[in-house]
Design a protein around this motif. Structure first.
Motif, short mmCIF file in Angstrom:
data_model
loop_
_atom_site.label_atom_id
_atom_site.label_comp_id
_atom_site.label_asym_id
_atom_site.label_seq_id
_atom_site.Cartn_x
_atom_site.Cartn_y
_atom_site.Cartn_z
N ALA A 177 0.83 -1.21 0.00
CA ALA A 177 0.00 0.00 0.00
C ALA A 177 0.86 1.26 0.00
CB ALA A 177 -0.94 -0.01 1.19
N ARG A 178 2.02 1.23 0.66
CA ARG A 178 2.90 2.41 0.71
C ARG A 178 3.47 2.76 -0.66
NH1 ARG A 178 4.45 0.41 5.93
NH2 ARG A 178 6.17 -0.77 5.02
N MET A 179 3.50 1.79 -1.58
CA MET A 179 4.01 2.06 -2.92
C MET A 179 2.93 2.61 -3.85
SD MET A 179 6.59 -1.16 -3.62
CE MET A 179 5.31 -2.41 -3.37
N LEU A 180 1.69 2.67 -3.38
CA LEU A 180 0.58 3.16 -4.20
C LEU A 180 0.28 4.61 -3.88
CD1 LEU A 180 -1.80 0.07 -3.89
CD2 LEU A 180 -0.21 0.59 -5.75
N PRO A 181 -0.44 5.30 -4.75
CA PRO A 181 -0.80 6.70 -4.47
C PRO A 181 -1.64 6.80 -3.20
CG PRO A 181 -1.23 6.13 -6.77
CD PRO A 181 -0.90 4.86 -6.07
N PRO A 182 -1.52 7.92 -2.45
CA PRO A 182 -2.28 8.05 -1.20
C PRO A 182 -3.78 8.09 -1.43
CG PRO A 182 -1.16 10.10 -1.76
CD PRO A 182 -0.64 9.08 -2.69
N GLN A 183 -4.21 8.71 -2.54
CA GLN A 183 -5.63 8.75 -2.87
C GLN A 183 -5.94 7.60 -3.83
OE1 GLN A 183 -7.60 10.84 -1.33
NE2 GLN A 183 -5.89 11.89 -0.32
N ARG A 184 -6.57 6.56 -3.31
CA ARG A 184 -6.80 5.37 -4.13
C ARG A 184 -8.17 4.76 -3.83
NH1 ARG A 184 -2.60 4.24 -0.51
NH2 ARG A 184 -3.12 2.71 1.10
N ALA A 185 -9.20 5.58 -3.85
CA ALA A 185 -10.55 5.07 -3.59
C ALA A 185 -10.96 4.04 -4.64
CB ALA A 185 -11.53 6.24 -3.57
N THR A 186 -10.61 4.30 -5.91
CA THR A 186 -10.96 3.35 -6.97
C THR A 186 -10.23 2.03 -6.79
OG1 THR A 186 -11.34 5.19 -8.50
CG2 THR A 186 -11.03 3.00 -9.46
N MET A 187 -8.96 2.10 -6.43
CA MET A 187 -8.18 0.88 -6.23
C MET A 187 -8.74 0.07 -5.06
SD MET A 187 -4.22 2.01 -6.84
CE MET A 187 -3.68 2.69 -8.41
N ARG A 188 -9.17 0.75 -4.01
CA ARG A 188 -9.78 0.03 -2.88
C ARG A 188 -11.06 -0.67 -3.31
NH1 ARG A 188 -8.34 4.84 0.13
NH2 ARG A 188 -6.62 4.40 1.59
#
Length: 357
Positions: free
Chosen positions: A188-199
């Motif tokens: 998760a730390r390697m992903l963008p902080p805003q990731r509502a779609t990914m969640r």
């Protein structure tokens, strides 16, 4: 053409997260294609841990402490693995070897049966057709027997690799279960902080794939065990080998059952002939398949979006062509994951085309 591509990009990739997710899927797919064989133990361990996590979650719901739940589930996995290695596999290998030794007798009986066909049905079957069929069957069976002998003589390196996997996989499964949250946080730390779609996509993929993979593992166990009990009661030879094939056949709906029916019918026919025993065996096999498709599958996969039969066949052909046997084995989970990704993918509706008045 440019307008069509622009509209497609606006509809499916106007969201920044969608672009990042698309790149991640492409990179992950290429990584698995190039390094999948090398990382086979890690991938297999990840799938096993994914299956076992459902049991851990249920035990946590029963107020069992997490370390104890992980330990109990891991010991259960070790017990099943040890039972398969030291109990099931030697029995299956022994029956497979016995079947290879019985092959010449089966071929002889097949020849005798084929030679009677032109006499009974002279207008439908000719001697040349019987000779051609017999030659083809003899050639295929001979090649299969030769492969079995060659594999048994040249499988020492594969056995060593299998022993290494037998040690690595349990270790990796334990750490995947124990450090699941740590590993997910690292990703998760390697992903963008805003990731509502990914969640949202992760939740959909996790729900669909978890239900499918865990349900399919339970279906294999139930169908294989039930088939073995039925075949043993009816005196069917090679019961362990055939029940293993029947259990694994549920991995590929429709196709697997159709393919496995052939060896079940052939062995039953040559063991008992056209008698009541053969009929009872085929009836029992048909009842198991019917209960599996009409009772067990709806119960186990009630929360999974079922794939269309055409999608299943296309997935088996596509992934089997890419990854061979492993692709066939994991075709349905991969197709289920792809369907879940498509269902949760962010889509921006195109503005209506201007109308000329």
């Amino acid at each position: 053409m440019v307008r069509i591509l622009r509209g497609f990009a606006h509809k499916y990739f106007s969201d920044e997260e969608a672009v990042i997710l698309g790149l991640m899927l492409i990179i992950g797919t290429m990584f698995v294609i190039w390094f999948g064989a090398m990382l086979a133990p890690a991938i297999a361990s990840l799938i096993v841990a994914f299956i076992l996590q459902g049991l851990v979650t249920k035990m946590l719901a029963w107020k069992v402490p997490e370390p104890l739940a992980i330990l109990i589930v891991f010991l259960l996995f070790l017990g099943i693995l040890a039972g398969a290695i030291f109990g099931l596999m030697p029995l299956v290998w022994t029956q497979l070897s016995n079947l290879a030794r019985e092959t010449p007798r089966i071929i002889g009986e097949l020849q005798s049966y084929l030679e009677l066909l032109p006499e009974r049905y002279p207008q439908l079957v000719s001697l040349d057709a019987v000779a051609t069929i017999y030659q083809q069957v003899s050639t295929e069976v001979g090649q299969a027997t030769q492969w079995l002998v060659t594999a048994s003589l040249s499988s020492i390196p594969d056995l060593l690799a299998l022993l290494i996997y037998a040690v690595l996989v349990p270790i990796l499964v334990f750490f995947f279960l124990k450090d699941r949250d740590v590993l997910l946080d690292s990703i998760a730390r390697m992903l963008p902080p805003q990731r509502a779609t990914m969640r949202k996509i992760w939740h959909e993929v996790n729900l669909q794939c978890a239900n499918y993979v865990r349900g399919k593992a339970l279906e294999i166990l139930i169908v294989g065990t039930t088939t073995y009990i039925a075949f043993k009661i009816l005196g069917m030879p090679y019961a362990a080998l055939l029940s293993l094939l029947v259990g694994l056949s549920v991995v590929i709906p429709y196709i697997g059952a159709a393919v496995v029916t052939v060896p079940v019918a052939i062995i039953g026919l040559f063991a008992f002939g056209w008698g009541s025993q053969f009929i009872w065996i085929m009836v029992a096999y048909g009842v198991i398949q019917a209960l599996d498709g009409n009772v067990l599958v709806p119960v186990l996969f009630s929360e999974v979006n079922n794939l269309h039969p055409v999608a299943i066949i296309v997935a088996v052909l596509f992934f089997g062509g890419i990854w061979g046997l492993w692709g066939v084995f994991f075709a349905i989970p991969l197709a289920t994951m792809l369907k879940a990704v498509v269902a949760a993918w962010p889509v921006r509706e195109l503005p209506p085309a201007p109308t000329n008045r």
